[in-house]
Scaffold this active site. Structure first.
Site, mmCIF file in Angstrom:
data_model
loop_
_atom_site.group_PDB
_atom_site.id
_atom_site.type_symbol
_atom_site.label_atom_id
_atom_site.label_comp_id
_atom_site.label_asym_id
_atom_site.label_seq_id
_atom_site.Cartn_x
_atom_site.Cartn_y
_atom_site.Cartn_z
ATOM 1 N N ASP A 16 0.886 -1.165 0.000
ATOM 2 C CA ASP A 16 0.000 0.000 0.000
ATOM 3 C C ASP A 16 0.923 1.214 0.000
ATOM 4 O OD1 ASP A 16 -2.254 1.671 0.211
ATOM 5 O OD2 ASP A 16 -2.134 1.662 2.395
ATOM 6 N N GLU A 73 -1.084 -1.372 -4.945
ATOM 7 C CA GLU A 73 -2.322 -0.657 -5.229
ATOM 8 C C GLU A 73 -2.036 0.544 -6.118
ATOM 9 O OE1 GLU A 73 -6.086 -0.233 -2.597
ATOM 10 O OE2 GLU A 73 -4.750 1.412 -2.078
ATOM 11 N N ASP A 82 -2.592 0.602 7.058
ATOM 12 C CA ASP A 82 -1.837 0.504 5.805
ATOM 13 C C ASP A 82 -1.342 -0.929 5.584
ATOM 14 O OD1 ASP A 82 -1.333 3.682 5.287
ATOM 15 O OD2 ASP A 82 -1.160 3.160 7.403
#
Length: 164
Positions: A7, A67, A140
Site C-alpha cells: 500500500d 495498489e 496501511d
C-alpha cells in the site's frame, strides 16, 4: 507462491507478505515503513527504497502486488505518493520481482466480493481470509495484505494474463 502486497505512501508504506496456493493463503509478515515528517522528500524516498530492498532480499517474493493511486482532492499529497510509488516499483524491478497493479475497486471486489465495500469490511475480510486473530495494524498493513490477497485470487484466474 509468496506475494508481497504494498500500500504505497510517503509517510507510511504498508506491506504484507502472504503465502498462497491459490486456494488458501496465510500471512507471513506485515508492517509499515514509516518516514519522519519534516524530513526532506529525497531522504524519505531513499529510506523507503532502502527498506524495500531489505524486505525484498529477506523474503524473496514471487510477485509484488501494489495498489494503484487513487487521487482525491489533495494534488500535493498525490504527487508525493506517486514519487514514493515510483521508488517502490524501482526496488521491485531491481530485484527482478514481477509487479502487478490493482485498483482499489479490484481489491475490494477480490477480498469482499463487492467493489464498493467499505474499508472496515475489507479489513475484516482480510482478517478472516488469513485466519488472523485481529485486524492487522496499522491500517496501511491491512490494506497491503488485502492487495496481496487480490493478487492471490487474480493469479489463479483464467484472466490472469490481463492483470498486468
Amino acid at each position: 507462491m509468496t506475494i508481497f502486497g504494498i500500500d504505497p505512501g510517503f509517510a507510511i508504506v504498508g506491506f504484507g507478505f502472504i503465502e498462497s496456493d491459490g486456494m488458501r493463503s496465510r500471512e507471513i509478515r506485515h508492517g509499515a515503513i514509516r518516514t519522519p515528517a519534516h524530513t526532506p522528500m529525497a531522504e524519505r524516498l531513499q529510506s523507503i527504497y532502502e527498506d524495500m530492498c531489505v524486505l525484498l532480499e529477506a523474503y524473496r517474493p514471487d510477485a509484488a502486488a501494489i495498489e494503484e493511486l487513487f487521487f482525491n482532492t489533495n494534488i500535493t499529497t498525490g504527487i508525493q505518493v506517486a514519487q514514493a510509488r515510483g521508488i517502490i516499483l524501482l526496488a521491485c524491478q531491481n530485484h527482478h520481482v514481477p509487479i502487478f497493479e490493482y485498483t482499489p475497486l479490484q481489491v475490494k471486489q477480490a477480498v469482499v466480493g463487492y467493489g464498493r465495500a467499505e474499508k472496515r469490511q475489507v479489513m475484516e475480510m482480510t482478517k478472516v481470509l488469513l485466519n488472523l486473530s485481529a485486524i492487522p495494524k496499522p491500517d496501511d498493513a491491512a490494506d497491503a495484505l488485502a492487495v496481496a490477497l487480490c493478487h492471490a485470487q487474480a493469479s489463479t484466474s483464467l484472466l490472469s494474463d490481463y492483470t498486468r
